[in-house]
Design a protein around this motif. Structure first.
Motif, PDB file in Angstrom:
ATOM      1  N   LEU A  63       0.827  -1.205   0.000  1.00 24.53           N
ATOM      2  CA  LEU A  63       0.000   0.000   0.000  1.00 24.53           C
ATOM      3  C   LEU A  63       0.861   1.254   0.000  1.00 24.53           C
ATOM      4  N   ALA A  64       1.948   1.222   0.804  1.00 25.41           N
ATOM      5  CA  ALA A  64       2.852   2.377   0.823  1.00 25.41           C
ATOM      6  C   ALA A  64       3.525   2.566  -0.532  1.00 25.41           C
ATOM      7  N   GLY A  65       3.901   1.464  -1.189  1.00 23.80           N
ATOM      8  CA  GLY A  65       4.507   1.561  -2.515  1.00 23.80           C
ATOM      9  C   GLY A  65       3.552   2.128  -3.546  1.00 23.80           C
ATOM     10  N   PHE A  66       2.267   1.668  -3.491  1.00 28.73           N
ATOM     11  CA  PHE A  66       1.282   2.210  -4.432  1.00 28.73           C
ATOM     12  C   PHE A  66       1.043   3.701  -4.173  1.00 28.73           C
ATOM     13  N   ALA A  67       0.986   4.074  -2.897  1.00 28.28           N
ATOM     14  CA  ALA A  67       0.779   5.495  -2.572  1.00 28.28           C
ATOM     15  C   ALA A  67       1.952   6.338  -3.048  1.00 28.28           C
ATOM     16  N   THR A 105       1.658  11.777  -9.896  1.00 29.15           N
ATOM     17  CA  THR A 105       0.963  13.072  -9.838  1.00 29.15           C
ATOM     18  C   THR A 105       1.943  14.230  -9.969  1.00 29.15           C
ATOM     19  N   ALA A 106       3.079  14.131  -9.265  1.00 29.86           N
ATOM     20  CA  ALA A 106       4.084  15.189  -9.341  1.00 29.86           C
ATOM     21  C   ALA A 106       4.638  15.327 -10.749  1.00 29.86           C
ATOM     22  N   LEU A 107       4.890  14.186 -11.419  1.00 28.14           N
ATOM     23  CA  LEU A 107       5.388  14.241 -12.789  1.00 28.14           C
ATOM     24  C   LEU A 107       4.348  14.840 -13.728  1.00 28.14           C
ATOM     25  N   GLY A 108       3.065  14.532 -13.470  1.00 26.39           N
ATOM     26  CA  GLY A 108       2.018  15.104 -14.304  1.00 26.39           C
ATOM     27  C   GLY A 108       1.935  16.614 -14.161  1.00 26.39           C
ATOM     28  N   HIS A 109       2.043  17.102 -12.902  1.00 25.39           N
ATOM     29  CA  HIS A 109       2.035  18.549 -12.694  1.00 25.39           C
ATOM     30  C   HIS A 109       3.258  19.205 -13.338  1.00 25.39           C
ATOM     31  N   LEU A 110       4.413  18.521 -13.217  1.00 19.75           N
ATOM     32  CA  LEU A 110       5.619  19.075 -13.816  1.00 19.75           C
ATOM     33  C   LEU A 110       5.517  19.133 -15.323  1.00 19.75           C
ATOM     34  N   GLN A 111       4.973  18.085 -15.923  1.00 17.38           N
ATOM     35  CA  GLN A 111       4.838  18.067 -17.384  1.00 17.38           C
ATOM     36  C   GLN A 111       3.848  19.141 -17.840  1.00 17.38           C
ATOM     37  N   GLY A 112       2.759  19.325 -17.055  1.00 18.91           N
ATOM     38  CA  GLY A 112       1.798  20.373 -17.402  1.00 18.91           C
ATOM     39  C   GLY A 112       2.405  21.762 -17.321  1.00 18.91           C
ATOM     40  N   GLY A 113       3.265  22.001 -16.315  1.00 18.64           N
ATOM     41  CA  GLY A 113       3.911  23.304 -16.193  1.00 18.64           C
ATOM     42  C   GLY A 113       4.880  23.559 -17.330  1.00 18.64           C
ATOM     43  N   VAL A 114       5.581  22.533 -17.760  1.00 23.31           N
ATOM     44  CA  VAL A 114       6.536  22.709 -18.857  1.00 23.31           C
ATOM     45  C   VAL A 114       5.790  22.993 -20.165  1.00 23.31           C
ATOM     46  N   ALA A 118       4.041   5.578  -5.510  1.00 24.19           N
ATOM     47  CA  ALA A 118       4.018   5.616  -6.976  1.00 24.19           C
ATOM     48  C   ALA A 118       2.967   6.603  -7.486  1.00 24.19           C
ATOM     49  N   GLY A 119       1.797   6.640  -6.807  1.00 23.87           N
ATOM     50  CA  GLY A 119       0.766   7.596  -7.199  1.00 23.87           C
ATOM     51  C   GLY A 119       1.211   9.035  -6.991  1.00 23.87           C
ATOM     52  N   ALA A 120       1.903   9.279  -5.857  1.00 27.95           N
ATOM     53  CA  ALA A 120       2.388  10.638  -5.598  1.00 27.95           C
ATOM     54  C   ALA A 120       3.424  11.048  -6.631  1.00 27.95           C
ATOM     55  N   ILE A 121       4.317  10.128  -6.993  1.00 21.00           N
ATOM     56  CA  ILE A 121       5.332  10.446  -8.009  1.00 21.00           C
ATOM     57  C   ILE A 121       4.685  10.713  -9.361  1.00 21.00           C
TER      58      ILE A 121
END
Length: 305
Positions: free
Chosen positions: A282-286, A293-302, A288-291
């Motif tokens: 569960l911690a690994g899935f959480a 999400t962060a990559l998605g926000h970063l890609q959207g900003g770029v 991975a989801g946080a990473i």
């Protein structure tokens, strides 16, 4: 009739009063006959004196079921000290390796007869074995890390200054100072691991109704089974084999020392492991989801730039 042992609180069926042995923990106990005549109390000043070391005359008889338990209780009939508990007579190294062989290779015979009231020797054995294994593993890790960092430095010559600083910090983290701290703190971690692990195991044993002989028996098994972490000194595979081997020893040893079924001991060992695996997943899935999400926000900003 139904009787209860005062030491392990187990119930059993018997057909007579008097001295007998508990079938659960092997303790000798005395089952008082309620129909027997009570001893008469001598008159005050009659010249009678209580027997030396015994209760005063006129005191009520002991309760049925034997004496109250002591922490830890005296050894049950047939129990013998481990070789390491007799290290002063047998020699330190010979008794250590003899105990390691018995606990690791012959756990059924060893834990069925070993004394469970010599906790200091059991914990010292587990801590020493874990410490030696961790120290050798840390030394191999330091040597391997130093060689790997040297190769990385040669391969990354001419990189920008910021990246080289990150590489230097990584080298410091894997250097001799971190290795020394790991070696010094290894005994502390071993003590915490033994006591916390024994507490968790005994809790689940009680849930499965298998911890009849008390926490000291569970702690004895946990401490002596930790000797397999001496295998951590073996490079590559030792750190993987040791915990699996210890789980097998715990299942066999808890069943032998508590005189319970193998299913109860297996449940007490495997259920906490499965819970830990589920929590880790569960911690690994959480994470991975946080990473993601962060990559998605970063890609959207770029892309907006």
């Amino acid at each position: 009739m139904l009787a209860r042992c005062a030491r392990c609180q187990g119930t059993f069926t018997t057909d007579h009063y008097g001295r007998q042995r508990c079938p659960h923990c092997g303790s000798d106990l005395v089952l008082a006959d309620p129909n027997a005549p009570q001893p008469t109390v001598p008159a005050e000043g009659a010249g009678s004196a209580p027997p030396e070391g015994g209760p005063p005359l006129g005191a009520p008889p002991p309760p049925s079921g034997g004496w109250a338990p002591l922490p830890p209780p005296p050894p049950a009939p047939g129990e013998v000290p481990s070789p390491f508990a007799e290290r002063a007579r047998r020699g330190f190294f010979s008794s250590f390796f003899e105990t390691w062989k018995l606990a690791s290779v012959e756990p059924q015979a060893f834990f069925a007869r070993v004394r469970t009231d010599q906790l200091a020797s059991a914990v010292l054995f587990g801590v020493l074995a874990s410490w030696v294994g961790s120290a050798v593993a840390a030394l191999f890790g330091w040597l391997g890390g130093a060689a790997w960092m040297g190769a990385v430095r040669q391969a990354m010559q001419g990189i920008p200054g910021e990246r080289s600083q990150i590489l230097e910090r990584l080298a410091v983290a894997m250097g001799g100072g971190a290795t020394l701290i790991r070696v010094v703190l290894a005994p502390v971690f071993a003590v915490v691991f033994i006591f916390v692990g024994a507490g968790i195991l005994h809790l689940f044993l009680l849930l499965f109704r298998g911890g009849a002989r008390g926490f000291h028996a569970t702690l004895t098994v946990m401490a002596y089974s930790s000797g397999v972490y001496l295998l951590s000194a073996v490079p590559v595979c030792g750190g993987v084999v040791a915990p699996i081997w210890q789980a097998v020893i715990l299942v066999i040893g808890l069943a032998a020392v508590h005189r319970c079924s193998m299913g109860k001991s297996a449940g007490a060992v495997l259920v906490p492991l499965l819970l830990c695996v589920c929590c880790a997943c569960l911690a690994g899935f959480a994470l991975a989801g946080a990473i993601a999400t962060a990559l998605g926000h970063l890609q959207g900003g770029v892309s907006n730039l």
